[in-house]
Design an enzyme around this catalytic site. Structure first.
Site: not given
Length: 286
Positions: A265, A165
């Site tokens: 998210e 990420e």
């Protein structure tokens, strides 16, 4: 919310597959933090009813939580898209940039792969951890490459992909090592495994560098997964500065190069079920 105008160019989409309920569009998931206040059974039933394809990032390290998902996962046409591999953003004692933490990194990834196999997940969110003060970034990058190269054979054997990420350091994660997409691309290219890719978090990339659609087009072969949130505030698409319908359309049009999914998210401002329904509609193109 953004207008639901599909615009031109959809004829270029070649490989989109109908999702749950027959929708044709992006595979859509939700991080478990978004629905964590609901019992697992009720949450999965709601996601299935609204036409979602998957869910992700529940706390598999809690045996009670893991067992709850294992009991429910066969009851709904949903996929566990990914779990977190090496604990979290700071990757305590199991990051990529510190060679002294490599053994623990590999141990954590091995445990996560076992949990992923039980849950049916094919991806593990992987975090670099924070920068090491006093060590040149070039050396830290080399350490990260070496760690992922060491993990790659097991990932390939198990058919699981590590998605590394990229996070922002301006607002949320000061000190995190991997904060530009170009550095993520370098990392992926140097590791050289089909089972190591980028987790392209649209919220974080917008804060650090913007240029979202071109960044996606340039790197789609390196991207394994997307996370969704608007800027500022990390709320639902349509509350901030990102033209999310255009971003989703770009992903849809590139689906011949992208076989993964995108996951919500964020902290929604709209009523929960209304928001989930609106996001399914916004990511559907036919």
């Amino acid at each position: 919310m953004l207008a639901d105008s599909s615009g031109g160019g959809l004829g270029r989409a070649r490989a989109a597959q109908p999702g749950v309920g027959g929708q044709k569009g992006i595979r859509l998931s939700t991080t478990w933090g978004l629905v964590r206040k609901m019992p697992v059974r009720e949450a999965l039933a709601l996601l299935a009813r609204l036409g979602y394809d998957g869910y992700e990032m529940f706390d598999w390290r809690d045996p009670i939580v893991l067992e709850a998902f294992l009991q429910e996962k066969q009851k709904h046409p949903l996929t566990c898209e990914c779990l977190v591999g090496n604990k979290g953003v700071t990757a305590p004692r199991c990051g990529l940039v510190n060679p002294r933490e490599r053994e623990e990194f590999l141990h954590q990834m091995d445990m996560a792969m076992e949990a992923a196999k039980k849950a049916g997940a094919k991806q593990l969110v992987t975090l670099t951890g924070n920068e090491l003060g006093g060590l040149p970034r070039t050396e830290q990058m080399a350490n990260a490459v070496a760690a992922l190269r060491e993990a790659a054979p097991r990932l390939e054997k198990e058919g699981i992909t590590a998605i590394v990420e990229v996070l922002n350091t301006y607002v949320d994660h000061a000190g995190y090592f991997l904060y530009y997409v170009r550095d993520g691309a370098e990392l992926i290219d140097r590791v050289g495994s089909p089972n190591v890719k980028i987790l392209f978090d649209i919220y974080h990339v917008q804060i650090m560098e913007g240029n979202l659609i071109q960044n996606m087009r340039n790197n789609m072969d390196r991207i394994g997964h997307f996370h969704i949130g608007d800027v500022p505030g990390r709320h639902e698409p349509g509350t901030g500065e990102i033209s999310y319908r255009n971003v989703f359309q770009a992903i849809y049009e590139l689906c011949d190069r992208f076989q993964g999914s995108a996951a919500l998210e964020y902290n929604p401002l709209a009523p929960f079920e209304e928001d989930l329904a609106a996001m399914r509609k916004m990511t559907t193109f036919g």
